[in-house]
Design an enzyme around this catalytic site. Structure first.
Site, PDB file in Angstrom:
ATOM      1  N   HIS A 155       1.013   1.875 -39.135  1.00  0.00           N
ATOM      2  CA  HIS A 155       1.653   0.615 -38.739  1.00  0.00           C
ATOM      3  C   HIS A 155       0.659  -0.284 -37.998  1.00  0.00           C
ATOM      4  O   HIS A 155       0.216   0.071 -36.918  1.00  0.00           O
ATOM      5  CB  HIS A 155       2.854   0.968 -37.845  1.00  0.00           C
ATOM      6  CG  HIS A 155       3.632  -0.199 -37.356  1.00  0.00           C
ATOM      7  ND1 HIS A 155       3.848  -0.427 -36.028  1.00  0.00           N
ATOM      8  CD2 HIS A 155       4.246  -1.206 -38.021  1.00  0.00           C
ATOM      9  CE1 HIS A 155       4.576  -1.518 -35.883  1.00  0.00           C
ATOM     10  NE2 HIS A 155       4.836  -2.008 -37.073  1.00  0.00           N
ATOM     11  N   HIS A 196       0.267 -10.003 -36.690  1.00  0.00           N
ATOM     12  CA  HIS A 196       1.705  -9.742 -36.607  1.00  0.00           C
ATOM     13  C   HIS A 196       2.506 -10.987 -36.229  1.00  0.00           C
ATOM     14  O   HIS A 196       3.413 -11.410 -36.944  1.00  0.00           O
ATOM     15  CB  HIS A 196       1.996  -8.617 -35.612  1.00  0.00           C
ATOM     16  CG  HIS A 196       3.450  -8.301 -35.527  1.00  0.00           C
ATOM     17  ND1 HIS A 196       4.301  -8.922 -34.637  1.00  0.00           N
ATOM     18  CD2 HIS A 196       4.235  -7.463 -36.263  1.00  0.00           C
ATOM     19  CE1 HIS A 196       5.536  -8.479 -34.824  1.00  0.00           C
ATOM     20  NE2 HIS A 196       5.516  -7.578 -35.805  1.00  0.00           N
TER      21      HIS A 196
HETATM   22  O1  G3P Z   1       7.146  -0.933 -39.946  1.00  0.00           O
HETATM   23  C1  G3P Z   1       8.123  -1.924 -40.146  1.00  0.00           C
HETATM   24  C2  G3P Z   1       7.662  -3.021 -39.345  1.00  0.00           C
HETATM   25  O2  G3P Z   1       6.435  -3.475 -39.826  1.00  0.00           O
HETATM   26  C3  G3P Z   1       8.584  -4.173 -39.127  1.00  0.00           C
HETATM   27  O3  G3P Z   1       8.435  -4.535 -37.845  1.00  0.00           O
HETATM   28  O4  G3P Z   1       7.713  -6.004 -36.101  1.00  0.00           O
HETATM   29  O5  G3P Z   1       6.308  -4.077 -36.629  1.00  0.00           O
HETATM   30  O6  G3P Z   1       6.414  -5.975 -38.195  1.00  0.00           O
HETATM   31  P1  G3P Z   1       7.133  -5.161 -37.185  1.00  0.00           P
HETATM   32 CA    CA Z   2       5.061  -5.259 -39.949  1.00  0.00          CA
END
Ligand code: G3P
Ligand code: CA
Length: 285
Positions: free
Chosen positions: A37, A79
């Site tokens: 992630h 992000h």
């Molecule tokens: O892993 C799922 C995720 O990518 C969605 O949430 O906020 O980490 O982009 P975020």
């Molecule tokens: Ca994400």
């Protein structure tokens, strides 16, 4: 014979799997993907080449990254749509040219400590193309369309880039080279229309304490464009996961950072988890 039946029942109870369950055709049976992630974001500044490189070293099958578009139309990896949490700059990405964005130092805030680093080759805001150039086919990719309504035609640009990099295909293990996911249903449907061969996961957010549940109508709708879903792991239950699989939808969970939960979800038959710690199951290469 009785003993065999008992053994089967025990396996069924332990794994939560039903006999003859149907899994999404896009994802090979029995696979449990470790998706880094934002790279290995527990250990390195998120969404940087450094973080993705570490995720690879720690055994991630996929890296997850978030994309936006610069003022001059380049797809970049970050992000938030505002640069201030992860760089020394301020304001939205769409107000920066790629050159301006590249000149920003990376800022990492952990607990009470703020570190300002770079910019350097591996610690800067990368373009999507730089990620593909750096890792080629040594990694597979889960790409999130973030705030797509801010960027007209981002779906077209992404599909084009996947095509150019030969990522709309499977790897040697039969796994998709690239998967797109998003909370934005409209954007996923747009991608599906542009190229139905790209695996798509609909991200769904359930409220805290709420168990995952989807109406038949919602599932029918999902089946018209998506190959699976990505859900917060706390909401998942074995009957829900089995039901999704019976319907042919894959299930991924975010964001899992402890080994016990990861193993429990693996036993539940999930297709994969997103984790900030790709080494959480000790799979380092
Ligand atoms: O892993 C799922 C995720 O990518 C969605 O949430 O906020 O980490 O982009 P975020
Ligand atoms: Ca994400």
């Amino acid at each position: 014979m009785k003993k065999i039946v008992m053994a089967c029942l025990v396996i069924f109870m332990m794994t939560g799997c039903s006999i003859g369950e149907k899994k999404s055709a896009v994802f090979p049976d029995g696979d449990f993907f470790l998706v880094g992630h934002r790279g290995a974001s527990a250990y390195a500044p998120e969404n940087t080449l450094a973080s993705f490189g570490l995720a690879e070293d720690l055994g991630a099958d996929y890296i997850e990254l978030d994309i936006h578009e610069t003022k001059d139309g380049q797809l970049v990896v970050m992000h938030d749509k505002d640069v201030s949490r992860t760089t020394e700059g301020h304001g939205d990405i769409e107000t920066y040219t790629l050159k301006e964005l590249k000149s920003l130092s990376i800022v990492e805030k952990k607990k009470d400590k703020t570190t300002v680093i770079g910019p350097s080759e591996y610690l800067a805001v990368p373009t999507l193309q730089e990620v593909f150039d750096q890792f080629g086919d040594s990694l597979n990719y889960v790409i999130e369309l973030k705030n797509p309504s801010h960027y007209p035609n981002i779906e077209e640009k992404l599909v084009q880039q996947l095509k150019q990099n030969e990522l709309i295909q499977k790897d040697k293990k039969g796994r998709p080279r690239a998967i797109i996911h998003s909370f934005n249903e409209k954007a996923l449907k747009r991608v599906h229309k542009l190229n139905p061969d790209i695996p798509l996961l609909q991200l769904i957010s359930f409220d805290e304490g709420e168990e995952a549940e989807l109406s038949k109508k919602k599932i029918e709708k999902l089946l018209s464009y998506a190959d699976g879903i990505g859900v917060s792991y706390e909401a998942l239950t074995p009957p829900f996961v089995n039901y999704m699989h019976e319907k042919g939808l894959a299930v991924f969970a975010y964001t899992v950072n402890d080994p016990e939960t990861a193993l429990r979800l693996q036993a539940m038959g999930l297709n994969g988890i997103h984790t900030d710690k790709p080494d959480l199951l000790g799979n380092e290469k």
